[in-house]
Design an enzyme around this catalytic site. Structure first.
Site, PDB file in Angstrom:
ATOM      1  N   SER A  52      46.976  42.911  -2.036  1.00 20.67           N
ATOM      2  CA  SER A  52      47.473  44.052  -2.556  1.00 20.67           C
ATOM      3  C   SER A  52      48.000  45.216  -1.707  1.00 20.67           C
ATOM      4  O   SER A  52      48.725  46.044  -2.221  1.00 20.67           O
ATOM      5  CB  SER A  52      46.473  44.656  -3.770  1.00 20.67           C
ATOM      6  OG  SER A  52      45.507  45.433  -3.095  1.00 20.67           O
ATOM      7  N   SER A 142      32.804  56.448   3.342  1.00 16.43           N
ATOM      8  CA  SER A 142      33.662  57.348   3.891  1.00 16.43           C
ATOM      9  C   SER A 142      32.908  58.776   3.805  1.00 16.43           C
ATOM     10  O   SER A 142      31.972  58.934   3.054  1.00 16.43           O
ATOM     11  CB  SER A 142      34.757  57.798   2.871  1.00 16.43           C
ATOM     12  OG  SER A 142      35.564  58.729   3.082  1.00 16.43           O
ATOM     13  N   TYR A 166      38.315  58.553  -6.172  1.00 14.65           N
ATOM     14  CA  TYR A 166      38.049  57.662  -4.861  1.00 14.65           C
ATOM     15  C   TYR A 166      36.734  58.013  -4.392  1.00 14.65           C
ATOM     16  O   TYR A 166      35.939  57.015  -4.176  1.00 14.65           O
ATOM     17  CB  TYR A 166      39.247  57.658  -3.926  1.00 14.65           C
ATOM     18  CG  TYR A 166      38.831  57.429  -2.585  1.00 14.65           C
ATOM     19  CD1 TYR A 166      38.364  58.255  -1.741  1.00 14.65           C
ATOM     20  CD2 TYR A 166      38.946  55.961  -2.420  1.00 14.65           C
ATOM     21  CE1 TYR A 166      38.045  57.859  -0.363  1.00 14.65           C
ATOM     22  CE2 TYR A 166      38.335  55.524  -0.992  1.00 14.65           C
ATOM     23  CZ  TYR A 166      38.147  56.324  -0.221  1.00 14.65           C
ATOM     24  OH  TYR A 166      37.656  55.950   1.060  1.00 14.65           O
ATOM     25  N   LYS A 170      32.882  55.474  -3.825  1.00 11.84           N
ATOM     26  CA  LYS A 170      32.298  55.292  -2.751  1.00 11.84           C
ATOM     27  C   LYS A 170      30.728  55.805  -2.934  1.00 11.84           C
ATOM     28  O   LYS A 170      29.891  54.849  -2.429  1.00 11.84           O
ATOM     29  CB  LYS A 170      32.866  56.015  -1.723  1.00 11.84           C
ATOM     30  CG  LYS A 170      34.314  55.572  -1.129  1.00 11.84           C
ATOM     31  CD  LYS A 170      33.972  54.127  -0.653  1.00 11.84           C
ATOM     32  CE  LYS A 170      35.669  53.401  -0.200  1.00 11.84           C
ATOM     33  NZ  LYS A 170      35.512  52.147   0.223  1.00 11.84           N
ATOM     34  N   ASN A 216      48.502  60.330   5.047  1.00 13.48           N
ATOM     35  CA  ASN A 216      47.661  60.624   5.965  1.00 13.48           C
ATOM     36  C   ASN A 216      48.442  61.249   7.146  1.00 13.48           C
ATOM     37  O   ASN A 216      49.731  60.599   7.556  1.00 13.48           O
ATOM     38  CB  ASN A 216      46.735  59.644   6.610  1.00 13.48           C
ATOM     39  CG  ASN A 216      45.571  58.956   5.485  1.00 13.48           C
ATOM     40  OD1 ASN A 216      45.569  57.970   5.121  1.00 13.48           O
ATOM     41  ND2 ASN A 216      45.211  60.253   4.861  1.00 13.48           N
ATOM     42  N   GLY A 316      42.990  70.427  -2.691  1.00 18.06           N
ATOM     43  CA  GLY A 316      41.840  69.618  -2.253  1.00 18.06           C
ATOM     44  C   GLY A 316      41.606  69.543  -0.974  1.00 18.06           C
ATOM     45  O   GLY A 316      40.541  69.140  -0.582  1.00 18.06           O
TER      46      GLY A 316
END
Ligand code: WQD
Length: 359
Positions: A52, A142, A166, A170, A216, A316
């Site tokens: 994907s 992470s 996200y 985790k 990123n 953020g």
């Protein structure tokens, strides 16, 4: 030294001379680099990936670099029946679980998709592993699980809380693993908390290939340098850091891959004396680098120009976070060895040879 009591009644069926590892998400950026290091370390690898967010070309090139063909099953971790078939066919020592969604912004827009793929998907995988008595598990976590107010360098005892689905996904998997090892001490689980993975294999044949405009920093810099993007927007220049731009702990993806091999070796070492339980370990360099410092290092080490513009902060983002790498050094006998210059050179080598990634 690790002061955990080791469970000595380990009935885990994985005997020590079994070297076969299932790598979910093994066609992806970190997964493909890890397959190369696993094979170099003498492990046998089977890759399971739904493609994907990855391209089968990456697997072909991984095989070329590794000098070995890699059994591949196209499948989703949510497909429990297919997972059972894979475990029926192969006797695995353990699993490295990369398969999951990882775009922070997208997770805010589509939380259910993230919880389903990252949490439910991991639960399905763990249940299949349990059914086949495969209880050695390395999880791709992470540093995003750490609470924003934690001060750097951040060690594994720091508080955990997340602001994005996200990151929550985790963190939820870490809680699941902590509960699992209490209920069944035969499990050995290692949650590897990545800081900022960047760079590419020195061959330039595989590397980071984000879909669309990169979120990123390093892939964005590389695409500006290769002329795919006009200029880098530096998000915020008024942070409380050395030059006002954000500071992060960038780690070369090859070092990161080697950290996964070290985690498996730790589990293997414990197989003789009992299982490991749950261990969370940072994979970082322990050093912080600002955006401007990275841009400068990239330009000097690649002789390329990176045009940029200072703009507003990205919602953020925080000023600085980088890891404490001591536990990995002590428990895994692993530490990052590649430098910011290596990261920049290898990123550029990959990008310049593959301006459009694998497409
Ligand atoms: C790094 C620095 C930006 C892009 C994210 C995820 C984290 C993990 C790693 C999965 C920051 C600045 C960036 C740009 C910029 N992923 N920047 N312009 O945000 O530290 O971490 O990736 O586990 O979960 O949150 O990485 O590369 O996006 O940003 O100025 O176009 O570069 O402000 O200071 P980040 P990043």
């Amino acid at each position: 030294m690790n002061n955990k009591t080791i469970n000595t009644s380990n009935q885990n069926s994985n005997n020590n001379n079994n070297n076969k590892i299932l790598v979910t998400g093994g066609v992806g950026y970190i997964g493909s680099h890890t397959c190369i290091e696993l094979i170099a370390a003498g492990y046998d690898v089977v890759v399971y990936d739904n493609l994907s967010n990855s391209n089968l070309e990456a697997l072909k090139r991984t095989e070329q670099i590794a000098g070995k063909s890699i059994p591949f099953i196209e499948g989703d971790v949510l497909d429990k029946q297919l997972l059972h078939q894979v475990f029926d066919e192969h006797d695995f020592f353990g699993v490295i679980h990369f398969a999951g969604l990882k775009a922070v912004g997208e997770s805010v827009a589509e939380p259910l998709k993230y919880y389903k793929n990252n949490v439910t998907g991991t639960l399905e995988l763990l249940e299949v592993m349990q059914a086949h008595n495969v209880k050695n598990f390395v999880f791709s976590s992470s540093a995003t699980v750490y609470a924003e107010e934690e001060t750097s360098p951040i060690d594994e005892s720091a508080g955990r809380s997340c602001t994005s689905p996200y990151g929550q996904s985790k963190l939820m998997v870490e809680y699941i693993l902590e509960d699992l090892v209490v209920s069944d001490p035969e499990w050995s689980t290692v949650s590897l908390r990545y800081f900022n993975p960047v760079g590419a294999h020195p061959s330039g044949m595989i590397g980071e290939d984000p879909r669309g405009v990169p979120n990123n920093l390093m892939p964005y810099i590389s695409q500006v340098a290769v002329g795919k993007l006009d200029k880098l927007k530096i998000f915020g220049s008024d942070y409380k850091t050395i030059d006002g731009t954000g500071v992060r702990d960038y780690i070369h993806v090859v070092d990161l891959a080697r950290g996964h091999v070290a985690a498996l070796n730790l589990i293997k070492k414990h197989t003789n004396i009992g299982s490991l339980g749950f261990e969370a370990i940072n994979l970082g360099t322990g050093k912080g680098t600002s955006v401007l410092q990275l841009v400068k290092a990239f330009e000097i080490s690649t002789q390329q120009v990176v045009r940029f513009q200072l703009t507003e902060r990205r919602p953020g983002d925080i000023d600085a976070y980088y890891g404490n790498a001591e536990k990995a050094r002590q428990l895994l006998g692993w530490q990052a060895e590649l430098t910011i210059v290596d990261m920049c050179k290898d990123s550029w080598h990959w990008q310049s040879l593959n301006p459009n990634g694998y497409r």
